[in-house]
Design an enzyme around this catalytic site. Structure first.
Site, PDB file in Angstrom:
ATOM      1  N   LYS A   1      10.476   1.742  -1.905  1.00  0.00           N
ATOM      2  CA  LYS A   1       9.216   1.085  -2.253  1.00  0.00           C
ATOM      3  C   LYS A   1       8.162   2.159  -2.441  1.00  0.00           C
ATOM      4  O   LYS A   1       8.054   3.070  -1.623  1.00  0.00           O
ATOM      5  CB  LYS A   1       8.782   0.126  -1.141  1.00  0.00           C
ATOM      6  CG  LYS A   1       7.341  -0.380  -1.255  1.00  0.00           C
ATOM      7  CD  LYS A   1       6.978  -1.239  -0.059  1.00  0.00           C
ATOM      8  CE  LYS A   1       5.488  -1.551  -0.050  1.00  0.00           C
ATOM      9  NZ  LYS A   1       5.107  -2.386   1.109  1.00  0.00           N
TER      10      LYS A   1
ATOM     11  N   ARG B   1     -22.279   7.160   0.347  1.00  0.00           N
ATOM     12  CA  ARG B   1     -22.258   8.300   1.258  1.00  0.00           C
ATOM     13  C   ARG B   1     -22.050   9.629   0.524  1.00  0.00           C
ATOM     14  O   ARG B   1     -21.026   9.850  -0.094  1.00  0.00           O
ATOM     15  CB  ARG B   1     -21.155   8.099   2.277  1.00  0.00           C
ATOM     16  CG  ARG B   1     -21.254   8.947   3.515  1.00  0.00           C
ATOM     17  CD  ARG B   1     -20.163   8.553   4.480  1.00  0.00           C
ATOM     18  NE  ARG B   1     -20.447   8.958   5.841  1.00  0.00           N
ATOM     19  CZ  ARG B   1     -19.811   8.497   6.906  1.00  0.00           C
ATOM     20  NH1 ARG B   1     -18.860   7.588   6.770  1.00  0.00           N
ATOM     21  NH2 ARG B   1     -20.114   8.915   8.109  1.00  0.00           N
TER      22      ARG B   1
ATOM     23  N   GLU C   1     -23.466  12.285   6.444  1.00  0.00           N
ATOM     24  CA  GLU C   1     -22.865  12.502   5.128  1.00  0.00           C
ATOM     25  C   GLU C   1     -22.149  13.839   4.957  1.00  0.00           C
ATOM     26  O   GLU C   1     -21.122  13.899   4.279  1.00  0.00           O
ATOM     27  CB  GLU C   1     -23.960  12.370   4.054  1.00  0.00           C
ATOM     28  CG  GLU C   1     -24.511  10.977   3.908  1.00  0.00           C
ATOM     29  CD  GLU C   1     -25.673  10.923   2.931  1.00  0.00           C
ATOM     30  OE1 GLU C   1     -25.484  10.432   1.807  1.00  0.00           O
ATOM     31  OE2 GLU C   1     -26.777  11.378   3.307  1.00  0.00           O
TER      32      GLU C   1
ATOM     33  N   ALA D   1     -29.597   9.052   3.708  1.00  0.00           N
ATOM     34  CA  ALA D   1     -29.734  10.502   3.517  1.00  0.00           C
ATOM     35  C   ALA D   1     -29.473  11.297   4.794  1.00  0.00           C
ATOM     36  O   ALA D   1     -29.877  12.458   4.891  1.00  0.00           O
ATOM     37  CB  ALA D   1     -31.119  10.850   2.954  1.00  0.00           C
TER      38      ALA D   1
ATOM     39  N   PHE E   1       5.718  -3.621   5.006  1.00  0.00           N
ATOM     40  CA  PHE E   1       5.383  -4.844   4.284  1.00  0.00           C
ATOM     41  C   PHE E   1       3.923  -5.234   4.469  1.00  0.00           C
ATOM     42  O   PHE E   1       3.209  -5.527   3.523  1.00  0.00           O
ATOM     43  CB  PHE E   1       6.300  -5.979   4.759  1.00  0.00           C
ATOM     44  CG  PHE E   1       6.013  -7.312   4.127  1.00  0.00           C
ATOM     45  CD1 PHE E   1       6.564  -7.633   2.898  1.00  0.00           C
ATOM     46  CD2 PHE E   1       5.197  -8.239   4.743  1.00  0.00           C
ATOM     47  CE1 PHE E   1       6.306  -8.855   2.311  1.00  0.00           C
ATOM     48  CE2 PHE E   1       4.933  -9.458   4.159  1.00  0.00           C
ATOM     49  CZ  PHE E   1       5.498  -9.770   2.937  1.00  0.00           C
TER      50      PHE E   1
ATOM     51  N   ASP F   1       8.967  -7.088  -2.195  1.00  0.00           N
ATOM     52  CA  ASP F   1       9.532  -6.038  -1.355  1.00  0.00           C
ATOM     53  C   ASP F   1      11.010  -6.292  -1.084  1.00  0.00           C
ATOM     54  O   ASP F   1      11.820  -5.352  -1.069  1.00  0.00           O
ATOM     55  CB  ASP F   1       8.800  -5.981  -0.005  1.00  0.00           C
ATOM     56  CG  ASP F   1       7.313  -5.752  -0.155  1.00  0.00           C
ATOM     57  OD1 ASP F   1       6.863  -4.650   0.165  1.00  0.00           O
ATOM     58  OD2 ASP F   1       6.603  -6.677  -0.593  1.00  0.00           O
TER      59      ASP F   1
ATOM     60  N   GLY G   1       9.491 -17.832   1.757  1.00  0.00           N
ATOM     61  CA  GLY G   1       8.311 -17.646   0.919  1.00  0.00           C
ATOM     62  C   GLY G   1       8.406 -16.414   0.058  1.00  0.00           C
ATOM     63  O   GLY G   1       7.991 -16.397  -1.098  1.00  0.00           O
TER      64      GLY G   1
ATOM     65  N   CYS H   1     -10.856  -0.202   9.481  1.00  0.00           N
ATOM     66  CA  CYS H   1     -12.148   0.205  10.034  1.00  0.00           C
ATOM     67  C   CYS H   1     -12.744   1.237   9.090  1.00  0.00           C
ATOM     68  O   CYS H   1     -12.053   2.177   8.693  1.00  0.00           O
ATOM     69  CB  CYS H   1     -11.987   0.779  11.435  1.00  0.00           C
ATOM     70  SG  CYS H   1     -13.518   1.438  12.116  1.00  0.00           S
TER      71      CYS H   1
END
Length: 1318
Positions: A443, A909, A1244, A1076, A379, A402, A392, A178
């Site tokens: 990792k 921004r 901003e 702005a 992962f 990994d 796979g 998000c």
């Protein structure tokens, strides 16, 4: 775009041809509990993915028309397209539910699968599901484009676990991104589902509890934006059932074994695996076939139903084989030697099986299991782990796998194929015959959640029974070669004095090795081994913490470095001032009103650009772009493109009826003519009948070039004197005198990097598309209508760069006479759009011994790219904010805009201010170090005061920064934290903490005076309802919601009577950008003026009927033929500032804020986590700033090609990135007298507050460098933004980083009887 069955529009019709006599089956799939059936038609069914449900159908008889599931990245990296799959698992004998990325799921893989989308669980027309309700009412949906995917991830979790823990909630959301909310409100809303996450009512022991805050009798502070008691309870019994008809057929023992085959290339064998099995036949006879055993889609060489290779590499396969339904390949068998997994076992199954084993078996038997679980933990999100398989992961042979290093180090057995043997992987148990084995997996990536690793490793040591004598040693690495490798030479030498020499020889990386980061990756190999060594000592109980420290006085607890990364669930407080007592309930100004479109967004009903239903004769457009940074175009050959099915035409500069010149300063072209000036420069476009055909046709266009010299970096531009325009300059005071008076002078260089929007869709403000399209087509602007309901996020990249697409599409419509659609793929969008401007600054600052600054000179350079666009305005904004919040009597700042051969950088921004303020805080922190004073003391000493003049001679009025500063110091308990951090750093050798408090001052206004205007239109209908239109664009910031609030208070009517449909050029013309941070101020005042006009017209009727209602007055005015429509217009005070005189009015007001951040870094790996944050002002921008200053970076090749084109390579903050302790408050009793209803811009300004994390990291690095003084000759060091793990690790500069040590030098000097015999 809506990702789920656009697949389905291409189906129905004829019986497919089959292989080897295998009978073709109708595809049976349920969408939102409605069972459908289909046969493939004329397009390869295996290539069609669940990528667009809008206006399409599974067959002509079964309309689907769902648009809630969104297509954003197209590679499974963002989670916007999350749906829930349900199927009957014949091995478990039950129905299973799991999440999946619709953008990666081929339709043919869904036989006998039920698909649940966001529309299938709730609706605004019937009833919201509790998940939808809570994300909407908790303010967790802003632009809303990611909301359906987040809703479905949470919904899936609740289907499997109705009472989850907060850890399980965070884990379920790991695969979702998000850009707007900062994640906190989403987690806050979903916390109400958790059995351990509800409000404690003040009875808990959490010091950050909202009820433990100091009380103020004069004002009321609210700790919550919603009331959880109002939410509907979750009732698992009301969920949709699995369609019974999907339980029939295609199961062992429940009818004949059948194989699903769709022309030309999808094959799904069923039944037992044997030499005569069709699967074996296919693999042997068709070596070009792709085996659909799935791995992480971002991994090189993946085979995720190879959809990504077909999409991004334009590959076609003669056959795609899906072995997922063969029982033996999904089996899990427990044995004495370990656990065997079939190659098609999903990683989620592997994870659950190993977790159960760890819980049941003795610790010494599960070392390998725990190593694999640690790798699986980070992962990817649940969506990928539910479909990616263990086989796979192995067969891709990824160099950065990994799991393969862990498998290799542990000695896992792999049966490859067969002649009767089954392909499987067996993970060994340990502890056989009295042998003691210790293992660990590592990792390191750019971040934690769903990040592609830079280096991975699996390490194992096996001791002789009953001794500490080593029998076997395995050190295996990923990311150090073109495959997973074992350090065989090193393990043979074990811990001899020549071990490091062997290590360096064996783990060499060429300077131009793929992936870069050469020094970092080589250092990590040693760091990982050292962590492994410490872990072994600790588990053997043969270690003295002082012996493994960095040396005398350098921290005693080195074993802290062995702790695995652990992040506690975030605790958060958000405090804001409630409305005064007595304010009318209908007056919602100042109240926490949820986004008006949040419920629709949570249900998938909100319409975005690509959700518009498809027209019957609609065509698709794909851009053809340059692959060279600077070259002459020698020829364009479209002959192969014309052979692609569905090809309509190729557009070039010769097809333009108007002008090919475009851009703000007419320095751009719609299509390149004769010469290209960047990789991604648009040369032309192909138009076809489908997006898939358009992609193939575009890639079939052959262009020959003659290369020309290219300028890529700012340094190149300075060297070749390549600039736009003349130098910009602001100067005040006597700079020479100031430097002469200074006790100390520090000079340095800072280079804030570039970042991208990383958001979806492509629309901008209307003036640009309307004017530019009219110019290209050679028609008046009144013939061009631009409409938009909402944007899927918008942080600058859509302000002007949307015209790149809109002009090309308009031209295609003009030429073909048909509707034309173009949706940029994420990689395509990032390639052509540009991003935030990289800066280079050379500064010189003079100051007294007390830390007071007396002189400052900064020369700024920005990389504008191949056109000017908004770059000059960005540089101006940088100069206006170059002093940050500090009063400097003698100052000079200059700015040059560099012309390079990169795609034009644009608004993002902050618009230049964050780069300039970061540079300012760089030299401010160096002043503190040089003077030996606390940084917070130096900052406060130089801070502006009320009534001071800025360096551009504007008086500061309503200066609340000092209040913010004092409150932040107090609420964060800054000085107590500082003492605790100093104690922690003294006690810990390889982990350090840092603390920093940073202020911000952000000017609010467009610097170009004529842009500070806005218009509005109000239409009042006879029933009293109001239709409101204004010139701003809704992009998640709640602008429509705020405009409704303004109109509601002005007209004194409930918000339920006011509706905003869309923004369009035929209602409000000549609009200014929604940018702005000033859109509420401008458009709100215009709405207010329109309301006043209506009220004046209604005044006579109110006097005649003072006890009447709003509806009575409206109908009376109508019956008296009084106009009930009105326009409103507002013009802000004129901007009169002049660079020549350094005087005049510039900003309408300033927004202020302060943030204090605490971080912890791992000196061995560069990892960091935010311990706590206390911020005065808002949070969504802060988390985006966290990405800007610690994660995000657009990376270009030396030839000017963008490396980071999608979520697999360009990472933004995730749910797990936010601080563990997140405290946000709004300054009380500080109304803004210069904006509508005392509002204040917060879009901003808060972004820069995340620089507190950057400088807290730098503070922690300072502590680490002080510990290793032999390797650090300078107290001052350069750390450029973003502070990535690579930069953090390299800056720590210890003996591992220098690679000049022997293992014997840094391993502890233990007594022979205490040291393992390596």
């Amino acid at each position: 775009m809506a990702p789920f069955p656009a697949f389905l529009s291409e189906w129905g019709g004829h019986v497919v041809c089959c292989l080897m006599g295998v009978r073709a089956l109708r595809l049976h799939v349920a969408v939102d509990s409605s069972t459908l059936a289909a046969l493939p038609r004329h397009f390869p069914a295996a290539q069609l993915r669940l990528s667009s449900l809008s206006s399409c159908s599974l067959t002509h008889e079964h309309p689907v028309g769902l648009s809630g599931t969104k297509l954003a990245c197209g590679e499974g990296g963002c989670g916007a397209c999350t749906v829930m799959f349900s199927k009957y698992d014949h091995l478990q004998n039950k129905i299973v539910h799991f999440p999946a990325n619709a953008c990666l799921a081929p339709i043919c893989s869904l036989h006998h699968v039920s698909v649940t989308t966001v529309e299938g669980i709730g609706s605004t027309k019937t009833r919201l599901h509790p998940v939808q309700e809570r994300i909407a009412k908790s303010h967790g949906s802003q632009c809303g484009f990611c909301t359906p995917g987040i809703v479905m991830s949470m919904y899936m979790l609740l289907r499997n676990q109705p009472e989850p823990t907060m850890e399980e909630i965070e884990d379920a959301l790991q695969g979702n991104l998000c850009r707007c909310t900062g994640y906190r409100p989403i987690l806050q809303g979903f916390r109400t589902f958790a059995r351990d996450g509800g409000c404690c009512g003040g009875k808990g022991d959490n010091p950050n509890c909202c009820m433990n805050q100091k009380k103020d009798q004069t004002v009321t502070l609210s700790p919550s934006l919603f009331n959880p008691e109002e939410f509907m309870p979750l009732d698992p019994t009301q969920e949709p059932i699995f369609p019974p008809e999907l339980l029939v057929g295609d199961a062992p023992g429940r009818g004949p074994n059948k194989s699903l085959c769709h022309e030309p290339f999808y094959f799904r064998p069923l039944g037992p695996l044997c030499p005569a099995c069709p699967l074996v036949f296919m693999v042997e006879r068709m070596p070009g076939a792709a085996l659909g055993i799935k791995d992480r889609p971002a991994t090189s060489g993946f085979h995720f139903f190879p959809g990504i290779e077909m999409k991004f590499k334009n590959k076609l396969f003669p056959l795609i084989v899906c072995p997922a339904w063969i029982p033996e390949l999904n089996s899990v068998e427990h044995g004495e030697e370990g656990i065997s997994f079939g190659a098609s076992c999903p990683l989620s199954c592997v994870e659950k099986t190993l977790l159960d084993a760890v819980a049941q078996l003795p610790t010494h038997k599960t070392e390998v299991f725990r190593g694999i679980l640690e790798q699986l933990r980070w992962f990817s999100g649940k969506q990928l782990k539910s479909v990616a398989s263990v086989g796979g992961n192995i067969i891709t042979a990824s160099p950065i796998s990994d799991l393969n290093p862990v498998f290799m180090a542990s000695g896992a057995k792999l049966t490859i194929v067969s002649r009767g043997e089954l392909p499987h992987a067996e993970v060994r148990k340990e502890g056989r015959g009295g042998e003691k084995s210790l293992k660990i997996a590592f990792k390191q990536s750019s971040g934690r959640e769903d990040y592609i690793p830079k280096v991975t490793s699996g390490m194992r040591v096996l001791f002789q029974p009953g001794t500490a004598q080593i029998k076997e040693l395995a050190l295996c690495y990923g990311g150090m070669a073109d495959r997973t490798i074992s350090a065989l030479k090193t393990t043979r030498k074990q811990l001899s004095k020549t071990c490091v020499q062997a290590w360096q020889e064996e783990l060499q990386l060429a300077p131009d090795a793929p992936g870069g980061m050469i020094e970092f990756r080589r250092t990590l190999t040693l760091s990982f081994f050292f962590k492994f060594y410490l872990t072994v000592l600790q588990k053997l109980g043969k270690v003295d913490s002082e012996d493994v420290s960095g040396g005398p006085g350098q921290g005693t607890d080195s074993l802290h470095a062995t702790l695995l990364f652990q992040k506690d669930p975030p605790t958060n407080v958000q405090l804001f001032q409630e409305v005064p007592k007595g304010q009318s309930e209908d007056d919602i100004v100042g109240r926490p009103l949820p986004h008006l479109g949040a419920a629709m967004q949570a249900c998938g009903e909100a319409v975005y650009c690509d959700d518009i239903p498809h027209y019957q004769n609609e065509l698709s457009l794909r851009l053809v772009t340059s692959t060279r940074a600077h070259a002459k175009i020698k020829s364009i050959d479209t002959s192969e493109a014309q052979k692609v099915q569905g090809f309509v035409c190729f557009l070039s500069v010769d097809d333009i009826p108007g002008s090919n010149k475009t851009g703000y300063f007419n320095d751009e072209t719609v299509f390149a003519k004769d010469e290209v000036t960047c990789v991604g420069h648009i040369i032309g476009a192909v138009v076809t009948d489908t997006p898939e055909h358009a992609q193939r046709a575009a890639q079939a266009v052959k262009i020959t070039y003659e290369d020309l010299p290219a300028i890529i970096t700012i340094e190149d531009a300075i060297k070749h004197n390549s600039f736009y325009g003349s130098e910009l300059k602001i100067e005040k005071g006597d700079l020479q005198k100031g430097f002469l008076e200074a006790d100390n002078i520090v000079s340095g260089t800072a280079a804030p990097g570039s970042s991208g929007d990383g958001v979806a869709l492509c629309e901008g403000f209307f003036f640009c598309p309307q004017a530019f399209v009219a110019n290209v087509l050679g028609v008046p602007a009144n013939q061009i209508l631009v409409r938009v309901k909402r944007l899927g996020g918008g942080f600058g990249g859509k302000e002007t760069r949307s015209t790149l697409v809109s002009t090309a599409v308009a031209l295609a419509v003009y030429k073909t006479g048909c509707p034309v659609r173009c949706m940029l793929d994420r990689d395509e969008d990032m390639l052509i759009t540009g991003g935030r401007h990289p800066f280079l600054a050379r500064y010189k600052v003079g100051f007294m011994k007390t830390g007071r600054i007396v002189a400052l000179e900064v020369n700024h350079y920005s990389n504008a790219g191949n056109t000017l666009d908004l770059s000059e305005a960005v540089m101006q904004a940088a100069l206006f904010h170059m002093e940050s919040c500090y009063k400097i009597p003698n100052i000079r700042g200059t700015g040059r805009v560099c012309k390079t051969n990169l795609p034009s950088n644009t608004a993002f921004r902050g618009f230049g201010a964050p780069q300039a303020m970061l540079i300012a805080e760089q030299w401010m922190s160096e002043i503190a170090v040089t003077c030996g004073l606390p940084a917070e003391e130096v900052r406060r000493k130089n801070m502006y005061k009320e009534g001071d003049l800025t360096h551009f001679n504007q008086k500061l009025e309503g200066f609340t920064l000092t209040r913010c500063w004092d409150e932040c110091l107090a609420s964060s308990q800054y000085h107590a934290r500082k003492s605790e951090i100093d104690k922690f750093n003294k006690e810990n050798c390889w982990k350090k903490r840092g603390l920093c408090i940073v202020p911000t001052k952000f000017g609010i206004n467009f610097a170009i005076s004529f842009l500070n205007q806005a218009g509005a239109l109000i239409l009042v209908y006879t029933d009293g309802s109001v239709l409101l239109t204004h010139g701003g664009t809704e992009m998640g910031q709640g602008l429509h919601t705020k405009m409704v609030q303004v109109a509601s208070r002005a007209l004194k009517i409930p918000t339920s009577k006011i509706y905003i449909s869309e923004t369009s050029t035929n209602t409000v013309p000549n609009t200014s950008p929604t940018a702005a941070s000033i859109s509420t101020d401008l458009n709100g005042q215009a709405v207010y003026e329109a309301c006043q006009t209506i009220l004046k017209r209604l005044e006579p009727f109110k006097r005649k009927n003072p006890s009447g209602s709003w509806e009575d007055w409206v109908i009376a005015a109508y019956q008296d033929a009084v106009s009930l429509s009105a326009t409103g217009f507002y013009k802000a005070p004129e901007v009169t500032y002049s660079f020549e005189t350094n005087s005049g009015y510039l900003f309408n007001y300033f927004s202020y804020g302060v943030a204090c951040s605490e971080v912890e870094i791992d000196c061995l790996t560069g990892d960091h986590k935010q311990q706590s944050l206390s911020a005065l002002q808002v949070e969504g921008a802060f988390v985006q700033g966290l990405g800007l200053f610690t994660l995000e970076e657009l990376q270009y090749s030396p030839e000017g090609s963008l490396y980071t084109r999608g979520p697999s390579t360009y990472k933004i903050p995730t749910f797990g990135s936010i601080p563990i302790e997140f405290r946000v408050s709004l300054l009380r009793d500080s109304p803004n007298k210069k904006a509508i209803y005392a509002s204040k811009a917060v879009g901003e300004p808060p972004l820069f507050l995340a620089a507190s994390i950057f400088f807290a990291i730098k503070d922690a690095i300072h502590a680490a460098r002080a510990q290793h003084k032999d390797y650090n000759r300078k107290e001052l060091f350069r750390l450029d933004s973003p502070a990535t793990q690579e930069k953090i690790r390299n800056a720590c500069m210890d003996k591992f980083a220098t690679m000049k040590t022997m293992l014997g030098e840094f391993l502890p000097s233990l007594e022979p009887q205490n040291q393992p015999s390596f």
